[in-house]
Design a protein around this motif. Structure first.
Motif, PDB file in Angstrom:
ATOM      1  N   PRO A  92      47.616  79.944 -30.165  1.00 52.15           N
ATOM      2  CA  PRO A  92      45.985  80.428 -30.293  1.00 52.15           C
ATOM      3  C   PRO A  92      45.552  79.506 -31.157  1.00 52.15           C
ATOM      4  N   VAL A  93      46.230  79.178 -32.445  1.00 51.76           N
ATOM      5  CA  VAL A  93      45.691  78.378 -33.289  1.00 51.76           C
ATOM      6  C   VAL A  93      45.330  76.865 -32.754  1.00 51.76           C
ATOM      7  N   MET A  94      46.174  76.327 -32.134  1.00 51.06           N
ATOM      8  CA  MET A  94      46.044  74.939 -31.471  1.00 51.06           C
ATOM      9  C   MET A  94      44.868  75.177 -30.584  1.00 51.06           C
ATOM     10  N   ARG A  95      44.619  76.120 -29.762  1.00 49.77           N
ATOM     11  CA  ARG A  95      43.651  76.249 -29.002  1.00 49.77           C
ATOM     12  C   ARG A  95      42.356  76.139 -29.588  1.00 49.77           C
ATOM     13  N   ILE A 101      37.158  70.425 -32.131  1.00 49.37           N
ATOM     14  CA  ILE A 101      37.389  69.073 -32.216  1.00 49.37           C
ATOM     15  C   ILE A 101      37.142  68.632 -31.125  1.00 49.37           C
ATOM     16  N   GLY A 102      37.491  68.986 -29.821  1.00 50.51           N
ATOM     17  CA  GLY A 102      37.653  68.238 -28.552  1.00 50.51           C
ATOM     18  C   GLY A 102      38.434  67.364 -28.138  1.00 50.51           C
ATOM     19  N   CYS A 103      39.757  67.734 -28.774  1.00 51.95           N
ATOM     20  CA  CYS A 103      40.849  66.854 -28.700  1.00 51.95           C
ATOM     21  C   CYS A 103      42.022  67.455 -28.431  1.00 51.95           C
ATOM     22  N   THR A 104      43.139  66.816 -27.871  1.00 48.70           N
ATOM     23  CA  THR A 104      44.447  67.356 -27.403  1.00 48.70           C
ATOM     24  C   THR A 104      45.058  67.619 -28.799  1.00 48.70           C
ATOM     25  N   VAL A 105      45.653  68.907 -28.878  1.00 52.68           N
ATOM     26  CA  VAL A 105      46.789  69.266 -29.896  1.00 52.68           C
ATOM     27  C   VAL A 105      48.116  69.632 -29.467  1.00 52.68           C
ATOM     28  N   SER A 106      48.887  69.084 -30.169  1.00 54.78           N
ATOM     29  CA  SER A 106      50.285  69.240 -29.753  1.00 54.78           C
ATOM     30  C   SER A 106      51.123  69.962 -31.031  1.00 54.78           C
ATOM     31  N   LEU A 107      52.284  70.392 -30.399  1.00 47.48           N
ATOM     32  CA  LEU A 107      53.069  71.038 -31.745  1.00 47.48           C
ATOM     33  C   LEU A 107      54.591  70.192 -31.291  1.00 47.48           C
ATOM     34  N   PHE A 108      54.889  69.512 -32.284  1.00 49.13           N
ATOM     35  CA  PHE A 108      56.254  68.695 -32.600  1.00 49.13           C
ATOM     36  C   PHE A 108      57.201  69.363 -33.285  1.00 49.13           C
ATOM     37  N   VAL A 109      58.505  69.060 -32.990  1.00 43.60           N
ATOM     38  CA  VAL A 109      59.548  69.544 -33.900  1.00 43.60           C
ATOM     39  C   VAL A 109      60.599  68.316 -34.011  1.00 43.60           C
ATOM     40  N   ALA A 110      61.239  68.342 -35.156  1.00 45.88           N
ATOM     41  CA  ALA A 110      62.101  67.155 -35.519  1.00 45.88           C
ATOM     42  C   ALA A 110      63.273  67.329 -34.498  1.00 45.88           C
ATOM     43  N   GLU A 111      63.932  66.507 -33.949  1.00 42.21           N
ATOM     44  CA  GLU A 111      65.045  66.447 -33.391  1.00 42.21           C
ATOM     45  C   GLU A 111      66.019  65.216 -33.267  1.00 42.21           C
ATOM     46  N   ILE A 118      56.876  70.006 -27.977  1.00 41.11           N
ATOM     47  CA  ILE A 118      57.351  71.096 -27.203  1.00 41.11           C
ATOM     48  C   ILE A 118      56.468  71.794 -26.569  1.00 41.11           C
ATOM     49  N   GLU A 119      54.931  71.876 -27.057  1.00 37.24           N
ATOM     50  CA  GLU A 119      53.708  72.548 -26.357  1.00 37.24           C
ATOM     51  C   GLU A 119      52.427  71.518 -26.824  1.00 37.24           C
ATOM     52  N   LEU A 120      51.601  71.814 -25.827  1.00 37.11           N
ATOM     53  CA  LEU A 120      50.246  71.263 -26.035  1.00 37.11           C
ATOM     54  C   LEU A 120      49.304  71.980 -25.654  1.00 37.11           C
ATOM     55  N   VAL A 121      48.075  71.792 -26.276  1.00 35.38           N
ATOM     56  CA  VAL A 121      46.864  72.344 -25.641  1.00 35.38           C
ATOM     57  C   VAL A 121      45.773  71.392 -25.506  1.00 35.38           C
ATOM     58  N   GLU A 122      45.090  71.349 -24.517  1.00 33.94           N
ATOM     59  CA  GLU A 122      43.836  70.598 -24.216  1.00 33.94           C
ATOM     60  C   GLU A 122      42.532  71.135 -24.276  1.00 33.94           C
ATOM     61  N   PRO A 123      41.490  70.597 -24.992  1.00 32.20           N
ATOM     62  CA  PRO A 123      40.363  71.208 -25.241  1.00 32.20           C
ATOM     63  C   PRO A 123      39.639  71.685 -23.699  1.00 32.20           C
ATOM     64  N   THR A 124      38.915  72.657 -23.787  1.00 34.60           N
ATOM     65  CA  THR A 124      38.013  73.067 -22.688  1.00 34.60           C
ATOM     66  C   THR A 124      36.938  72.703 -23.108  1.00 34.60           C
ATOM     67  N   THR A 125      36.548  72.162 -24.234  1.00 37.70           N
ATOM     68  CA  THR A 125      35.014  71.949 -24.525  1.00 37.70           C
ATOM     69  C   THR A 125      34.737  70.345 -24.180  1.00 37.70           C
ATOM     70  N   ALA A 126      35.625  69.456 -23.618  1.00 33.35           N
ATOM     71  CA  ALA A 126      35.530  68.110 -23.842  1.00 33.35           C
ATOM     72  C   ALA A 126      35.987  67.470 -22.675  1.00 33.35           C
ATOM     73  N   ALA A 127      35.272  66.843 -21.671  1.00 34.76           N
ATOM     74  CA  ALA A 127      35.732  66.145 -20.552  1.00 34.76           C
ATOM     75  C   ALA A 127      36.488  65.300 -20.713  1.00 34.76           C
ATOM     76  N   HIS A 128      36.402  64.397 -21.516  1.00 33.31           N
ATOM     77  CA  HIS A 128      37.542  63.086 -21.806  1.00 33.31           C
ATOM     78  C   HIS A 128      38.060  63.465 -23.086  1.00 33.31           C
ATOM     79  N   HIS A 129      39.355  63.216 -22.928  1.00 36.01           N
ATOM     80  CA  HIS A 129      40.269  63.333 -24.121  1.00 36.01           C
ATOM     81  C   HIS A 129      41.486  62.638 -23.599  1.00 36.01           C
TER      82      HIS A 129
END
Length: 228
Positions: A92-95, A101-111, A118-129
């Motif tokens: 929800p925070v990523m969304r 901002i209109g950008c893709t936000v992702s969740l990364f972990v160290a391995e 391991i997770e990503l959220v794309e914006p619904t407010t921007a056509a190009h990202h």
């Protein structure tokens, strides 16, 4: 006690081949035929076919109408089982940040030596990202996500200057290190085990600069939720 030869046992060889087959299918954007998988693994087509059928029996792959094999529904169960609390709190925070901002936000972990999305959220407010898929791996010593994950750990000798700077500011930045022409901002998530961070990526430098405070606050918000 059986003599240790240093070679993989038959069972582990079979499992390794099956996992390689699964990864090959999942990583292929258009799916794979048994012949293509045979070439990829360097095995006879009949062996590739049996591997695919076994994976299909367990729901890890599925054969489409065009005869090609693609990822199956069972993969969703595996994904949901990995760090469910972290992902549930972060999405929800990523969304919110992605749409703000209109950008893709992702969740990364160290391995190990890698940063893994391991997770990503794309914006619904921007056509190009910029878009990419979960499972993306980058070197942990390169790029904003890797720097943020290293900054979440103890300081080490000869660490990249970007990591030291990220530890001081609370977030990391990079430009063109993972994808040419792309700017990234990432902030480590407090109280996360394994180490995790939120990462935003864009082709616009001004957009990345404006996102710094949003990513920092978002990571802190997820960290606070983890500690409750």
């Amino acid at each position: 006690m059986a003599e240790q030869t240093g070679r993989p046992q038959v069972g582990s060889q079979t499992l390794a081949r099956g996992l390689r087959a699964l990864l090959a299918v999942v990583d292929s954007p258009d799916g794979m035929t048994s012949q293509q998988l045979a070439v990829e693994l360097g095995v006879h087509r009949s062996i590739a076919y049996r591997l695919l059928q076994t994976l299909a029996d367990f729901g890890f792959v599925a054969q489409s109408a065009d005869g090609r094999y693609r990822g199956g529904s069972r993969l969703a169960t595996l994904a949901d089982a990995y760090l469910p609390t972290l992902r549930e709190l972060a999405i929800p925070v990523m969304r919110g940040v992605a749409n703000e901002i209109g950008c893709t936000v992702s969740l990364f972990v160290a391995e190990g030596a890698e940063a893994v999305s391991i997770e990503l959220v794309e914006p619904t407010t921007a056509a190009h990202h910029i878009a990419f898929k979960a499972g993306m791996r980058t070197p942990i010593n390169r790029g904003a996500a890797g720097y943020a994950l290293l900054a979440a750990g103890p300081q080490v000798a000869e660490e990249p200057v970007e990591v030291t700077r990220a530890r001081e500011r609370g977030y990391a930045t990079s430009s063109g290190e993972i994808e040419l022409g792309a700017y990234a901002v990432a902030a480590p998530i407090p109280n996360s085990h394994p180490r995790a961070c939120l990462n935003l990526i864009t082709h616009r430098e001004d957009q990345a600069k404006a996102a710094e405070k949003f990513i920092l606050n978002a990571a802190r918000q997820v960290g606070e939720a983890l500690s409750e």
